[in-house]
Design a protein around this motif. Sequence first.
Motif, PDB file in Angstrom:
ATOM      1  N   HIS A  69      13.081 -16.768  60.120  1.00  0.00           N
ATOM      2  CA  HIS A  69      13.260 -17.845  61.105  1.00  0.00           C
ATOM      3  C   HIS A  69      13.905 -19.097  60.496  1.00  0.00           C
ATOM      4  O   HIS A  69      13.858 -19.304  59.286  1.00  0.00           O
ATOM      5  N   ASN A  70      14.473 -19.894  61.364  1.00  0.00           N
ATOM      6  CA  ASN A  70      14.909 -21.233  60.975  1.00  0.00           C
ATOM      7  C   ASN A  70      15.042 -22.109  62.229  1.00  0.00           C
ATOM      8  O   ASN A  70      14.961 -21.617  63.358  1.00  0.00           O
ATOM      9  N   LEU A  71      15.207 -23.395  61.984  1.00  0.00           N
ATOM     10  CA  LEU A  71      15.390 -24.371  63.054  1.00  0.00           C
ATOM     11  C   LEU A  71      16.741 -25.036  62.852  1.00  0.00           C
ATOM     12  O   LEU A  71      17.111 -25.386  61.719  1.00  0.00           O
ATOM     13  N   TRP A  72      17.473 -25.213  63.925  1.00  0.00           N
ATOM     14  CA  TRP A  72      18.792 -25.846  63.847  1.00  0.00           C
ATOM     15  C   TRP A  72      18.854 -26.904  64.941  1.00  0.00           C
ATOM     16  O   TRP A  72      18.900 -26.580  66.126  1.00  0.00           O
ATOM     17  N   ASN A  73      18.815 -28.158  64.495  1.00  0.00           N
ATOM     18  CA  ASN A  73      18.919 -29.276  65.430  1.00  0.00           C
ATOM     19  C   ASN A  73      20.388 -29.656  65.551  1.00  0.00           C
ATOM     20  O   ASN A  73      20.970 -30.239  64.630  1.00  0.00           O
ATOM     21  N   LYS A  74      20.970 -29.336  66.689  1.00  0.00           N
ATOM     22  CA  LYS A  74      22.409 -29.614  66.897  1.00  0.00           C
ATOM     23  C   LYS A  74      22.620 -30.936  67.631  1.00  0.00           C
ATOM     24  O   LYS A  74      23.736 -31.282  67.979  1.00  0.00           O
ATOM     25  N   THR A  75      21.529 -31.654  67.913  1.00  0.00           N
ATOM     26  CA  THR A  75      21.628 -32.868  68.731  1.00  0.00           C
ATOM     27  C   THR A  75      21.748 -34.119  67.850  1.00  0.00           C
ATOM     28  O   THR A  75      21.770 -34.047  66.627  1.00  0.00           O
ATOM     29  N   LYS A  76      21.774 -35.254  68.535  1.00  0.00           N
ATOM     30  CA  LYS A  76      21.868 -36.541  67.814  1.00  0.00           C
ATOM     31  C   LYS A  76      20.502 -37.218  67.685  1.00  0.00           C
ATOM     32  O   LYS A  76      20.403 -38.349  67.233  1.00  0.00           O
ATOM     33  N   GLU A  77      19.431 -36.531  68.129  1.00  0.00           N
ATOM     34  CA  GLU A  77      18.077 -37.091  68.065  1.00  0.00           C
ATOM     35  C   GLU A  77      17.215 -36.231  67.145  1.00  0.00           C
ATOM     36  O   GLU A  77      17.481 -35.051  66.955  1.00  0.00           O
ATOM     37  N   ASP A  78      16.166 -36.833  66.608  1.00  0.00           N
ATOM     38  CA  ASP A  78      15.213 -36.058  65.813  1.00  0.00           C
ATOM     39  C   ASP A  78      14.582 -34.939  66.657  1.00  0.00           C
ATOM     40  O   ASP A  78      14.393 -35.088  67.866  1.00  0.00           O
ATOM     41  N   PHE A  79      14.256 -33.847  65.999  1.00  0.00           N
ATOM     42  CA  PHE A  79      13.483 -32.759  66.616  1.00  0.00           C
ATOM     43  C   PHE A  79      12.151 -32.701  65.887  1.00  0.00           C
ATOM     44  O   PHE A  79      12.111 -32.625  64.660  1.00  0.00           O
ATOM     45  N   ARG A  80      11.047 -32.768  66.621  1.00  0.00           N
ATOM     46  CA  ARG A  80       9.733 -32.843  65.985  1.00  0.00           C
ATOM     47  C   ARG A  80       8.798 -31.768  66.529  1.00  0.00           C
ATOM     48  O   ARG A  80       8.778 -31.492  67.734  1.00  0.00           O
ATOM     49  N   LEU A  81       8.049 -31.182  65.639  1.00  0.00           N
ATOM     50  CA  LEU A  81       7.085 -30.156  66.049  1.00  0.00           C
ATOM     51  C   LEU A  81       5.839 -30.272  65.192  1.00  0.00           C
ATOM     52  O   LEU A  81       5.873 -30.788  64.073  1.00  0.00           O
ATOM     53  N   VAL A  82       4.725 -29.818  65.751  1.00  0.00           N
ATOM     54  CA  VAL A  82       3.497 -29.735  64.973  1.00  0.00           C
ATOM     55  C   VAL A  82       3.331 -28.275  64.542  1.00  0.00           C
ATOM     56  O   VAL A  82       3.615 -27.345  65.306  1.00  0.00           O
ATOM     57  N   VAL A  83       2.964 -28.099  63.278  1.00  0.00           N
ATOM     58  CA  VAL A  83       2.843 -26.755  62.698  1.00  0.00           C
ATOM     59  C   VAL A  83       1.409 -26.553  62.243  1.00  0.00           C
ATOM     60  O   VAL A  83       0.866 -27.371  61.486  1.00  0.00           O
ATOM     61  N   PHE A  84       0.816 -25.481  62.714  1.00  0.00           N
ATOM     62  CA  PHE A  84      -0.528 -25.118  62.276  1.00  0.00           C
ATOM     63  C   PHE A  84      -0.430 -23.817  61.498  1.00  0.00           C
ATOM     64  O   PHE A  84       0.093 -22.825  61.991  1.00  0.00           O
ATOM     65  N   LYS A  85      -0.925 -23.833  60.262  1.00  0.00           N
ATOM     66  CA  LYS A  85      -0.815 -22.647  59.423  1.00  0.00           C
ATOM     67  C   LYS A  85      -2.130 -21.873  59.364  1.00  0.00           C
ATOM     68  O   LYS A  85      -3.214 -22.464  59.376  1.00  0.00           O
ATOM     69  N   ILE A  86      -1.999 -20.567  59.294  1.00  0.00           N
ATOM     70  CA  ILE A  86      -3.126 -19.642  59.167  1.00  0.00           C
ATOM     71  C   ILE A  86      -2.844 -18.779  57.938  1.00  0.00           C
ATOM     72  O   ILE A  86      -1.715 -18.324  57.758  1.00  0.00           O
ATOM     73  N   ASN A  87      -3.877 -18.553  57.121  1.00  0.00           N
ATOM     74  CA  ASN A  87      -3.728 -17.691  55.932  1.00  0.00           C
ATOM     75  C   ASN A  87      -2.750 -18.235  54.897  1.00  0.00           C
ATOM     76  O   ASN A  87      -2.085 -17.446  54.196  1.00  0.00           O
ATOM     77  N   LEU A  88      -2.654 -19.537  54.800  1.00  0.00           N
ATOM     78  CA  LEU A  88      -1.825 -20.129  53.751  1.00  0.00           C
ATOM     79  C   LEU A  88      -2.453 -19.822  52.395  1.00  0.00           C
ATOM     80  O   LEU A  88      -3.619 -20.151  52.156  1.00  0.00           O
ATOM     81  N   PRO A  89      -1.706 -19.170  51.482  1.00  0.00           N
ATOM     82  CA  PRO A  89      -2.304 -18.836  50.181  1.00  0.00           C
ATOM     83  C   PRO A  89      -2.623 -20.111  49.394  1.00  0.00           C
ATOM     84  O   PRO A  89      -1.918 -21.110  49.514  1.00  0.00           O
ATOM     85  N   GLU A  90      -3.672 -20.056  48.621  1.00  0.00           N
ATOM     86  CA  GLU A  90      -4.058 -21.222  47.826  1.00  0.00           C
ATOM     87  C   GLU A  90      -3.061 -21.513  46.716  1.00  0.00           C
ATOM     88  O   GLU A  90      -2.867 -22.648  46.321  1.00  0.00           O
ATOM     89  N   GLU A  91      -2.447 -20.483  46.197  1.00  0.00           N
ATOM     90  CA  GLU A  91      -1.501 -20.670  45.093  1.00  0.00           C
ATOM     91  C   GLU A  91      -0.270 -19.808  45.295  1.00  0.00           C
ATOM     92  O   GLU A  91      -0.302 -18.808  45.977  1.00  0.00           O
ATOM     93  N   GLY A  92       0.812 -20.216  44.643  1.00  0.00           N
ATOM     94  CA  GLY A  92       2.018 -19.403  44.626  1.00  0.00           C
ATOM     95  C   GLY A  92       2.922 -19.693  45.799  1.00  0.00           C
ATOM     96  O   GLY A  92       2.493 -20.182  46.831  1.00  0.00           O
ATOM     97  N   GLU A  93       4.189 -19.395  45.607  1.00  0.00           N
ATOM     98  CA  GLU A  93       5.206 -19.675  46.625  1.00  0.00           C
ATOM     99  C   GLU A  93       5.139 -18.592  47.699  1.00  0.00           C
ATOM    100  O   GLU A  93       5.230 -17.415  47.383  1.00  0.00           O
ATOM    101  N   ASP A  94       4.980 -19.000  48.941  1.00  0.00           N
ATOM    102  CA  ASP A  94       4.843 -18.035  50.034  1.00  0.00           C
ATOM    103  C   ASP A  94       6.115 -17.922  50.872  1.00  0.00           C
ATOM    104  O   ASP A  94       6.158 -17.182  51.835  1.00  0.00           O
ATOM    105  N   SER A  95       7.154 -18.681  50.496  1.00  0.00           N
ATOM    106  CA  SER A  95       8.392 -18.666  51.286  1.00  0.00           C
ATOM    107  C   SER A  95       9.454 -17.829  50.598  1.00  0.00           C
ATOM    108  O   SER A  95       9.624 -17.894  49.376  1.00  0.00           O
ATOM    109  N   HIS A  96      10.152 -17.060  51.397  1.00  0.00           N
ATOM    110  CA  HIS A  96      11.254 -16.242  50.893  1.00  0.00           C
ATOM    111  C   HIS A  96      12.514 -16.696  51.617  1.00  0.00           C
ATOM    112  O   HIS A  96      12.559 -16.712  52.846  1.00  0.00           O
TER     113      HIS A  96
END
Lengths: 120, 120
Positions: free
Chosen positions: B90-117
């Motif tokens: 996934h990704n987000l692409w803001n093509k407008t001239k205004e900020d795009f804002r969202l609230v993100v709630f995470k589940i099962n976030l690992p305590e250590e290590g990089e979780d993004s690929h």
Amino acid sequence: MKYRSSTEGKEIVKKDYRKKIIFSPEDFDETGHLLQVVTIPPATRQRLHSHRVQTEVFYILEGEATITINDVDYLARPGDAFICTPGDVHNLWNKTKEDFRLVVFKINLPEEGEDSHWHE
Amino acid sequence: MKYRSSTEGKEIVKKDYRKKIIFSPEDFDETGHLLQVVTIPPATRQRLHSHRVQTEVFYILEGEATITINDVDYLARPGDAFICTPGDVHNLWNKTKEDFRLVVFKINLPEEGEDSHWHE
């Protein structure tokens, strides 16, 4: 992956609030979660209550209300956030003339049985 | 019980987004949760990425952006919501001239290590 447009779903009208469930427990791979938007209408006070098992995360979207948690009052405004853990006695009181809206994310919501305890 | 005023905390500025962590994992009794507000500045595209372990719940607050999840584009507007499960690219692409804002709630976030690929 799940997607819900803001135009989907229907508000459930209760005596002292309205709610729209965005994601139900079955939308999550993990158990015990739910995402909903709650609206407290103008000049409306919820009864004090607590939950036995579930934790509630509140993120304020719109309007202004007094949130009481364990006898402490907070003025809740957009962008403010709260975590109510099990046993925290809380309510929302919208004293204004505008709707008060918040998004609620639940953790450990039991699959069955009433999890709310009303204190008044 | 936890409370964070919207005036607390500091935005972390990254190359293609800004984020403010509202509740860190240690604010929750349960493990693996985090609540943050993410802002995609105008004319900004995030790189495609996925997470190995964590699930992300998005609730759109403000603005308009294209969210791509597993090669499908959605026009994300306030009140829309998404669940990205592990492996969803996934990704987000803001093509407008205004900020795009969202609230993100995470589940099962690992305590250590990089979780993004990163896929690009």
